[in-house]
Design a protein around this motif. Sequence first.
Motif, PDB file in Angstrom:
ATOM      1  N   ARG A 146      87.988  46.146  26.557  1.00 19.83           N
ATOM      2  CA  ARG A 146      86.596  45.849  26.517  1.00 19.83           C
ATOM      3  C   ARG A 146      86.208  44.927  27.737  1.00 19.83           C
ATOM      4  O   ARG A 146      85.147  44.854  28.155  1.00 19.83           O
ATOM      5  CB  ARG A 146      86.354  45.027  25.055  1.00 19.83           C
ATOM      6  CG  ARG A 146      87.061  43.608  25.008  1.00 19.83           C
ATOM      7  CD  ARG A 146      86.846  43.022  23.888  1.00 19.83           C
ATOM      8  NE  ARG A 146      87.727  41.609  23.651  1.00 19.83           N
ATOM      9  CZ  ARG A 146      88.619  41.827  23.222  1.00 19.83           C
ATOM     10  NH1 ARG A 146      89.776  42.673  23.129  1.00 19.83           N
ATOM     11  NH2 ARG A 146      89.555  40.440  23.188  1.00 19.83           N
ATOM     12  N   ASP A 147      87.314  44.115  28.577  1.00 24.47           N
ATOM     13  CA  ASP A 147      87.007  43.508  29.541  1.00 24.47           C
ATOM     14  C   ASP A 147      87.435  43.894  30.722  1.00 24.47           C
ATOM     15  O   ASP A 147      87.411  43.584  31.877  1.00 24.47           O
ATOM     16  CB  ASP A 147      87.659  41.905  29.479  1.00 24.47           C
ATOM     17  CG  ASP A 147      86.937  41.025  28.501  1.00 24.47           C
ATOM     18  OD1 ASP A 147      85.782  41.533  28.226  1.00 24.47           O
ATOM     19  OD2 ASP A 147      87.718  40.291  27.928  1.00 24.47           O
ATOM     20  N   ARG A 149      87.802  46.411  33.853  1.00 27.00           N
ATOM     21  CA  ARG A 149      86.868  47.123  34.916  1.00 27.00           C
ATOM     22  C   ARG A 149      87.294  48.401  35.369  1.00 27.00           C
ATOM     23  O   ARG A 149      88.724  48.132  35.990  1.00 27.00           O
ATOM     24  CB  ARG A 149      86.459  45.967  36.242  1.00 27.00           C
ATOM     25  CG  ARG A 149      85.421  46.672  37.136  1.00 27.00           C
ATOM     26  CD  ARG A 149      84.707  45.628  38.042  1.00 27.00           C
ATOM     27  NE  ARG A 149      85.943  45.363  38.881  1.00 27.00           N
ATOM     28  CZ  ARG A 149      85.554  44.954  40.224  1.00 27.00           C
ATOM     29  NH1 ARG A 149      84.476  44.722  40.835  1.00 27.00           N
ATOM     30  NH2 ARG A 149      86.780  44.498  40.853  1.00 27.00           N
ATOM     31  N   THR A 181      84.385  55.065  27.963  1.00 30.20           N
ATOM     32  CA  THR A 181      83.434  54.245  27.101  1.00 30.20           C
ATOM     33  C   THR A 181      83.930  54.519  25.850  1.00 30.20           C
ATOM     34  O   THR A 181      83.640  53.639  24.888  1.00 30.20           O
ATOM     35  CB  THR A 181      81.978  54.490  27.322  1.00 30.20           C
ATOM     36  OG1 THR A 181      81.798  55.879  27.239  1.00 30.20           O
ATOM     37  CG2 THR A 181      81.427  54.008  28.704  1.00 30.20           C
ATOM     38  N   GLY A 184      86.652  52.022  24.789  1.00 30.64           N
ATOM     39  CA  GLY A 184      86.106  50.591  24.794  1.00 30.64           C
ATOM     40  C   GLY A 184      85.823  49.949  26.163  1.00 30.64           C
ATOM     41  O   GLY A 184      85.245  48.735  26.056  1.00 30.64           O
ATOM     42  N   VAL A 185      85.744  50.613  27.228  1.00 33.89           N
ATOM     43  CA  VAL A 185      85.324  50.117  28.475  1.00 33.89           C
ATOM     44  C   VAL A 185      83.852  49.796  28.477  1.00 33.89           C
ATOM     45  O   VAL A 185      83.105  51.042  27.989  1.00 33.89           O
ATOM     46  CB  VAL A 185      85.961  51.135  29.841  1.00 33.89           C
ATOM     47  CG1 VAL A 185      85.030  50.327  30.973  1.00 33.89           C
ATOM     48  CG2 VAL A 185      87.516  51.023  29.886  1.00 33.89           C
ATOM     49  N   ALA A 186      83.265  48.756  28.679  1.00 32.55           N
ATOM     50  CA  ALA A 186      81.866  48.470  28.610  1.00 32.55           C
ATOM     51  C   ALA A 186      81.239  49.310  29.676  1.00 32.55           C
ATOM     52  O   ALA A 186      81.778  49.369  30.897  1.00 32.55           O
ATOM     53  CB  ALA A 186      81.500  47.256  28.637  1.00 32.55           C
ATOM     54  N   GLU A 187      80.097  49.789  29.471  1.00 36.28           N
ATOM     55  CA  GLU A 187      79.231  50.628  30.377  1.00 36.28           C
ATOM     56  C   GLU A 187      79.086  49.659  31.719  1.00 36.28           C
ATOM     57  O   GLU A 187      79.201  50.234  32.773  1.00 36.28           O
ATOM     58  CB  GLU A 187      78.032  51.021  29.943  1.00 36.28           C
ATOM     59  CG  GLU A 187      77.138  51.956  30.882  1.00 36.28           C
ATOM     60  CD  GLU A 187      77.603  53.267  30.718  1.00 36.28           C
ATOM     61  OE1 GLU A 187      77.837  54.011  31.918  1.00 36.28           O
ATOM     62  OE2 GLU A 187      78.212  53.932  29.723  1.00 36.28           O
ATOM     63  N   GLU A 188      78.800  48.452  31.508  1.00 40.76           N
ATOM     64  CA  GLU A 188      78.675  47.559  32.794  1.00 40.76           C
ATOM     65  C   GLU A 188      79.820  47.301  33.616  1.00 40.76           C
ATOM     66  O   GLU A 188      79.776  46.974  34.840  1.00 40.76           O
ATOM     67  CB  GLU A 188      78.117  46.261  32.190  1.00 40.76           C
ATOM     68  CG  GLU A 188      77.003  45.938  31.505  1.00 40.76           C
ATOM     69  CD  GLU A 188      77.106  46.338  29.931  1.00 40.76           C
ATOM     70  OE1 GLU A 188      76.130  45.789  29.186  1.00 40.76           O
ATOM     71  OE2 GLU A 188      78.214  47.038  29.642  1.00 40.76           O
ATOM     72  N   ASN A 189      80.909  47.792  32.848  1.00 42.29           N
ATOM     73  CA  ASN A 189      82.299  47.493  33.790  1.00 42.29           C
ATOM     74  C   ASN A 189      82.875  49.019  34.241  1.00 42.29           C
ATOM     75  O   ASN A 189      83.936  49.093  34.771  1.00 42.29           O
ATOM     76  CB  ASN A 189      83.686  47.186  32.828  1.00 42.29           C
ATOM     77  CG  ASN A 189      83.362  45.427  32.731  1.00 42.29           C
ATOM     78  OD1 ASN A 189      82.815  44.921  33.410  1.00 42.29           O
ATOM     79  ND2 ASN A 189      83.912  44.971  31.853  1.00 42.29           N
ATOM     80  N   LEU A 235      83.305  40.225  29.847  1.00 43.69           N
ATOM     81  CA  LEU A 235      81.824  40.278  29.077  1.00 43.69           C
ATOM     82  C   LEU A 235      82.112  39.613  27.768  1.00 43.69           C
ATOM     83  O   LEU A 235      81.027  39.262  27.385  1.00 43.69           O
ATOM     84  CB  LEU A 235      81.539  41.900  28.963  1.00 43.69           C
ATOM     85  CG  LEU A 235      81.318  42.665  30.147  1.00 43.69           C
ATOM     86  CD1 LEU A 235      80.923  44.116  29.980  1.00 43.69           C
ATOM     87  CD2 LEU A 235      80.179  41.826  31.083  1.00 43.69           C
ATOM     88  N   TYR A 236      83.302  39.542  27.189  1.00 43.14           N
ATOM     89  CA  TYR A 236      83.343  39.057  25.722  1.00 43.14           C
ATOM     90  C   TYR A 236      84.144  37.820  25.649  1.00 43.14           C
ATOM     91  O   TYR A 236      84.349  37.409  24.694  1.00 43.14           O
ATOM     92  CB  TYR A 236      83.951  40.521  24.846  1.00 43.14           C
ATOM     93  CG  TYR A 236      83.192  41.638  25.010  1.00 43.14           C
ATOM     94  CD1 TYR A 236      81.906  41.489  24.240  1.00 43.14           C
ATOM     95  CD2 TYR A 236      83.674  42.620  25.994  1.00 43.14           C
ATOM     96  CE1 TYR A 236      81.083  42.809  24.356  1.00 43.14           C
ATOM     97  CE2 TYR A 236      82.633  43.592  26.128  1.00 43.14           C
ATOM     98  CZ  TYR A 236      81.557  43.835  25.184  1.00 43.14           C
ATOM     99  OH  TYR A 236      80.637  44.863  25.273  1.00 43.14           O
TER     100      TYR A 236
END
Length: 237
Positions: A146-147, A149, A181, A184-189, A235-236
Amino acid sequence: MAHERLRLLHLDSSAGPADESLTRRLTALFAETWRTHHGADGYRHRDLAADPVPPGGPAHVALGRRLERVGVVPPEAVGRLTGTAEERREWDLTLPLVRDLRSADTVLLGVPMYNFSVPAALKAWIDRVTFPGAFLDAETGGSVLRDTRVVVVMARGGAYGPGTPREGFDFQRPYLRAYFTEYGVAEENLHFVQAEMALAGIVPALARFRESAEASFAAARHQVIELAGRAPVPLYR
């Protein structure tokens, strides 16, 4: 067993020579810029073409199916569930790659477009690390990515951007976006850098696009330098 925390995991998948591969030139620039800004500690490079990841065989699949029946099993505990020597060999090949991906702050991928998609060398790595429970946090049930990049550096022989005749032929970016995605990879990352018309300097019929190719590569270099200078922002956490 404790595993080294990776700040940058750098994977190349181009089968071409370094001096001819645009993705290798761009990922090398990223890595060099990264080390200049953030230091060399926690950096690991793997050439998936020169040192290919073996495709998973029947024992790899059998072990994965067993884990799916059991439920979420932390990667460090999977070895205890192997039932044959073949399964243990498969897991010995898999676990170091899973550890690297789980521990990386930034994952840098060099991905040339081969036949409208990704190289087989990269797909073999993806198929091996994507093991049941590999990306799950045993305590929270969420994704350990999740964090993370992810920077995908792509090169295409032609043009596949929005509005081009071959826009619908691009199975490279959509596939990698869906994959990362989903796990778990955030779209923003998730960042994509692309150099298009890579064959313009080689193929005579594409010579009229050389200026466009040079501009695309220059823009990709600028983006790579900018992204490498930035440390990932969780992000989290």
